[in-house]
Design a protein around this motif. Structure first.
Motif, PDB file in Angstrom:
ATOM      1  N   GLU A  77     -43.905 -50.418  60.147  1.00 36.99           N
ATOM      2  CA  GLU A  77     -44.836 -50.241  61.294  1.00 36.99           C
ATOM      3  C   GLU A  77     -44.794 -48.664  61.535  1.00 36.99           C
ATOM      4  O   GLU A  77     -45.989 -48.386  62.132  1.00 36.99           O
ATOM      5  N   PHE A  78     -44.085 -47.935  61.571  1.00 36.46           N
ATOM      6  CA  PHE A  78     -44.082 -46.512  61.987  1.00 36.46           C
ATOM      7  C   PHE A  78     -45.125 -45.762  61.299  1.00 36.46           C
ATOM      8  O   PHE A  78     -46.070 -45.337  61.674  1.00 36.46           O
ATOM      9  N   ARG A  79     -44.989 -46.122  59.744  1.00 36.65           N
ATOM     10  CA  ARG A  79     -45.821 -45.496  58.706  1.00 36.65           C
ATOM     11  C   ARG A  79     -47.370 -46.159  59.048  1.00 36.65           C
ATOM     12  O   ARG A  79     -47.870 -45.065  58.656  1.00 36.65           O
ATOM     13  N   GLY A  81     -48.707 -46.908  61.476  1.00 38.84           N
ATOM     14  CA  GLY A  81     -49.380 -46.193  62.717  1.00 38.84           C
ATOM     15  C   GLY A  81     -49.634 -44.769  62.280  1.00 38.84           C
ATOM     16  O   GLY A  81     -50.573 -44.213  62.961  1.00 38.84           O
ATOM     17  N   GLN A  82     -48.840 -44.110  61.815  1.00 36.92           N
ATOM     18  CA  GLN A  82     -48.900 -42.579  61.694  1.00 36.92           C
ATOM     19  C   GLN A  82     -50.101 -42.659  60.432  1.00 36.92           C
ATOM     20  O   GLN A  82     -50.875 -41.616  60.799  1.00 36.92           O
ATOM     21  N   VAL A  83     -50.271 -43.437  59.574  1.00 35.92           N
ATOM     22  CA  VAL A  83     -51.286 -43.288  58.751  1.00 35.92           C
ATOM     23  C   VAL A  83     -52.525 -43.509  59.076  1.00 35.92           C
ATOM     24  O   VAL A  83     -53.648 -42.760  59.323  1.00 35.92           O
ATOM     25  N   LYS A  84     -52.711 -44.874  59.931  1.00 40.45           N
ATOM     26  CA  LYS A  84     -53.756 -45.168  60.524  1.00 40.45           C
ATOM     27  C   LYS A  84     -54.302 -44.203  61.562  1.00 40.45           C
ATOM     28  O   LYS A  84     -55.564 -44.153  61.636  1.00 40.45           O
ATOM     29  N   PHE A  85     -53.509 -44.137  62.592  1.00 43.68           N
ATOM     30  CA  PHE A  85     -54.053 -43.393  63.586  1.00 43.68           C
ATOM     31  C   PHE A  85     -53.787 -41.809  63.809  1.00 43.68           C
ATOM     32  O   PHE A  85     -54.418 -41.155  64.563  1.00 43.68           O
ATOM     33  N   LEU A  86     -52.511 -41.391  63.174  1.00 42.36           N
ATOM     34  CA  LEU A  86     -52.195 -39.985  63.257  1.00 42.36           C
ATOM     35  C   LEU A  86     -52.100 -39.527  64.732  1.00 42.36           C
ATOM     36  O   LEU A  86     -52.187 -38.281  65.073  1.00 42.36           O
ATOM     37  N   PHE A  87     -51.468 -40.381  65.552  1.00 42.88           N
ATOM     38  CA  PHE A  87     -51.428 -40.038  66.802  1.00 42.88           C
ATOM     39  C   PHE A  87     -49.891 -40.142  67.136  1.00 42.88           C
ATOM     40  O   PHE A  87     -49.440 -41.398  66.838  1.00 42.88           O
ATOM     41  N   LEU A  88     -49.126 -39.421  67.769  1.00 45.58           N
ATOM     42  CA  LEU A  88     -47.735 -39.591  68.290  1.00 45.58           C
ATOM     43  C   LEU A  88     -47.742 -40.793  69.253  1.00 45.58           C
ATOM     44  O   LEU A  88     -46.582 -41.419  69.132  1.00 45.58           O
ATOM     45  N   SER A  89     -48.792 -41.137  70.163  1.00 40.07           N
ATOM     46  CA  SER A  89     -48.427 -42.150  71.050  1.00 40.07           C
ATOM     47  C   SER A  89     -48.316 -43.464  70.485  1.00 40.07           C
ATOM     48  O   SER A  89     -47.631 -44.323  70.749  1.00 40.07           O
ATOM     49  N   ILE A  90     -48.946 -43.538  68.996  1.00 41.42           N
ATOM     50  CA  ILE A  90     -48.667 -44.829  68.498  1.00 41.42           C
ATOM     51  C   ILE A  90     -47.237 -45.131  67.946  1.00 41.42           C
ATOM     52  O   ILE A  90     -46.591 -46.015  68.015  1.00 41.42           O
ATOM     53  N   ALA A  91     -46.543 -43.643  67.214  1.00 43.07           N
ATOM     54  CA  ALA A  91     -45.299 -43.848  66.994  1.00 43.07           C
ATOM     55  C   ALA A  91     -44.338 -44.250  68.290  1.00 43.07           C
ATOM     56  O   ALA A  91     -43.465 -44.868  68.196  1.00 43.07           O
ATOM     57  N   GLU A  92     -44.768 -43.524  69.178  1.00 43.47           N
ATOM     58  CA  GLU A  92     -43.878 -43.807  70.598  1.00 43.47           C
ATOM     59  C   GLU A  92     -43.976 -45.290  70.768  1.00 43.47           C
ATOM     60  O   GLU A  92     -43.029 -45.930  71.368  1.00 43.47           O
ATOM     61  N   ALA A  93     -45.154 -45.762  70.717  1.00 45.19           N
ATOM     62  CA  ALA A  93     -45.525 -47.242  71.269  1.00 45.19           C
ATOM     63  C   ALA A  93     -44.659 -48.174  70.021  1.00 45.19           C
ATOM     64  O   ALA A  93     -44.052 -49.220  70.841  1.00 45.19           O
ATOM     65  N   VAL A  94     -44.703 -47.985  68.997  1.00 46.99           N
ATOM     66  CA  VAL A  94     -43.858 -48.736  67.959  1.00 46.99           C
ATOM     67  C   VAL A  94     -42.552 -48.317  68.275  1.00 46.99           C
ATOM     68  O   VAL A  94     -41.614 -49.529  68.201  1.00 46.99           O
ATOM     69  N   LEU A  95     -41.794 -47.256  68.702  1.00 46.07           N
ATOM     70  CA  LEU A  95     -40.402 -46.820  68.912  1.00 46.07           C
ATOM     71  C   LEU A  95     -40.017 -47.992  70.064  1.00 46.07           C
ATOM     72  O   LEU A  95     -39.096 -48.545  70.118  1.00 46.07           O
ATOM     73  N   GLN A  96     -40.885 -47.602  71.232  1.00 46.51           N
ATOM     74  CA  GLN A  96     -40.591 -48.338  72.507  1.00 46.51           C
ATOM     75  C   GLN A  96     -40.558 -50.063  72.460  1.00 46.51           C
ATOM     76  O   GLN A  96     -39.729 -50.559  72.926  1.00 46.51           O
ATOM     77  N   HIS A  97     -41.454 -50.487  71.596  1.00 50.37           N
ATOM     78  CA  HIS A  97     -41.470 -51.731  71.474  1.00 50.37           C
ATOM     79  C   HIS A  97     -40.312 -52.190  70.765  1.00 50.37           C
ATOM     80  O   HIS A  97     -39.956 -53.256  70.946  1.00 50.37           O
ATOM     81  N   THR A  98     -40.127 -51.644  69.571  1.00 50.23           N
ATOM     82  CA  THR A  98     -38.883 -52.297  68.707  1.00 50.23           C
ATOM     83  C   THR A  98     -37.484 -52.198  69.396  1.00 50.23           C
ATOM     84  O   THR A  98     -36.735 -52.852  69.795  1.00 50.23           O
ATOM     85  N   VAL A  99     -37.434 -50.933  70.273  1.00 54.56           N
ATOM     86  CA  VAL A  99     -36.156 -50.712  71.335  1.00 54.56           C
ATOM     87  C   VAL A  99     -35.938 -51.819  72.192  1.00 54.56           C
ATOM     88  O   VAL A  99     -35.050 -52.087  72.453  1.00 54.56           O
ATOM     89  N   LYS A 100     -37.261 -51.939  72.869  1.00 54.79           N
ATOM     90  CA  LYS A 100     -37.013 -52.813  74.041  1.00 54.79           C
ATOM     91  C   LYS A 100     -36.955 -54.452  73.474  1.00 54.79           C
ATOM     92  O   LYS A 100     -36.250 -55.111  74.212  1.00 54.79           O
ATOM     93  N   SER A 101     -37.537 -54.730  72.516  1.00 53.43           N
ATOM     94  CA  SER A 101     -37.457 -56.127  72.043  1.00 53.43           C
ATOM     95  C   SER A 101     -36.126 -56.289  71.514  1.00 53.43           C
ATOM     96  O   SER A 101     -35.609 -57.434  72.104  1.00 53.43           O
TER      97      SER A 101
END
Length: 173
Positions: A77-79, A81-101
Motif C-alpha cells: 500500500e505504501f509503495r 501510494g508513493q508511486v500513484k500520488f508522490l505525496f508524503l501525506s499519502i504515506a502518512e495516511a497509509v501509516l496512520q491507518h495501518t497503525v490505528k487499525s
C-alpha cells in the motif's frame, strides 16, 4: 551529553536512532552510534537516545505476530501510494491507518492495554518490519513517524508517563 530541549527535538533524535538501529543493528549494539542530537546546555543530561530506542524496540517486540502479518500489505500500500500520488501525506495516511487499525484490534483483545501504547508499539514494530523487508522505504517514513508520535494521542501518552526520559524506567509495563 545533554538532551534536546523540546519534545519534538527529542522525538526526532529517538526516531533517527531507532531507524539507524533497524538499518544498521551493530551500530547501536556496539554503542558506536555516530548520530548526534542537537543539545541545549541546560537540558536534562539523562536523555540517552540509544537506551530509549532500545526500550521502544522492546515495546514493539510485544506485537511481533500481529504486525509482521500486516507488514507486507503495508509495504504494498505504501509503495502504491508513493508511486500513484508522490505525496508524503499519502504515506502518512497509509501509516496512520495501518497503525490505528492494528492497535485498535489489540486493544479490543486486551482491555487493560492503553491504545496509545499499542499505537507506539505497532508503529515501532511496523517500521522494523519495513526496514527488514524494504529498507529503501524507511527513510520515507521518518516524517510520517515523527508527525504521528508528535500528534496528540501518542505524544499525550508519552508526556503523561513522564516523557521520553521516563522510558528509562517504569512505563514499559
Amino acid at each position: 551529553m545533554s538532551s534536546p530541549k523540546t519534545f519534538e527535538a527529542q522525538t526526532e533524535c529517538v526516531i533517527n536512532c531507532l531507524l539507524e538501529d533497524f538499518l544498521n543493528p551493530t551500530s547501536i549494539t556496539n554503542r558506536t552510534l555516530i548520530y548526534e542530537c542537537e543539545t541545549d546546555a541546560g537540558a536534562d543530561s539523562s536523555f540517552d537516545v540509544a537506551i530509549i530506542a532500545g526500550r521502544l524496540r522492546m515495546i514493539g517486540d510485544q506485537y511481533n505476530k500481529e504486525v509482521e502479518a500486516s507488514a507486507q500489505e503495508f509495504i504494498t500500500e505504501f509503495r502504491r501510494g508513493q508511486v500513484k500520488f508522490l505525496f508524503l501525506s499519502i504515506a502518512e495516511a497509509v501509516l496512520q491507518h495501518t497503525v490505528k487499525s492494528l492497535s485498535q484490534a489489540l486493544c479490543a483483545q486486551d482491555s487493560t492495554l492503553a491504545c496509545e501504547k499499542a499505537q507506539l508499539g505497532v508503529l515501532v514494530k511496523l517500521t522494523e518490519c519495513v526496514a527488514k523487508k524494504a529498507p529503501e522505504l524507511v527513510s520515507q517514513l521518518v516524517t510520517a513517524m515523527t508527525r504521528m508520535i508528535n500528534g496528540n494521542e501518542i505524544r499525550g501518552f508519552i508526556q503523561s508517563q513522564g516523557g521520553w526520559v521516563s522510558m528509562l524506567g517504569a512505563w514499559l509495563c
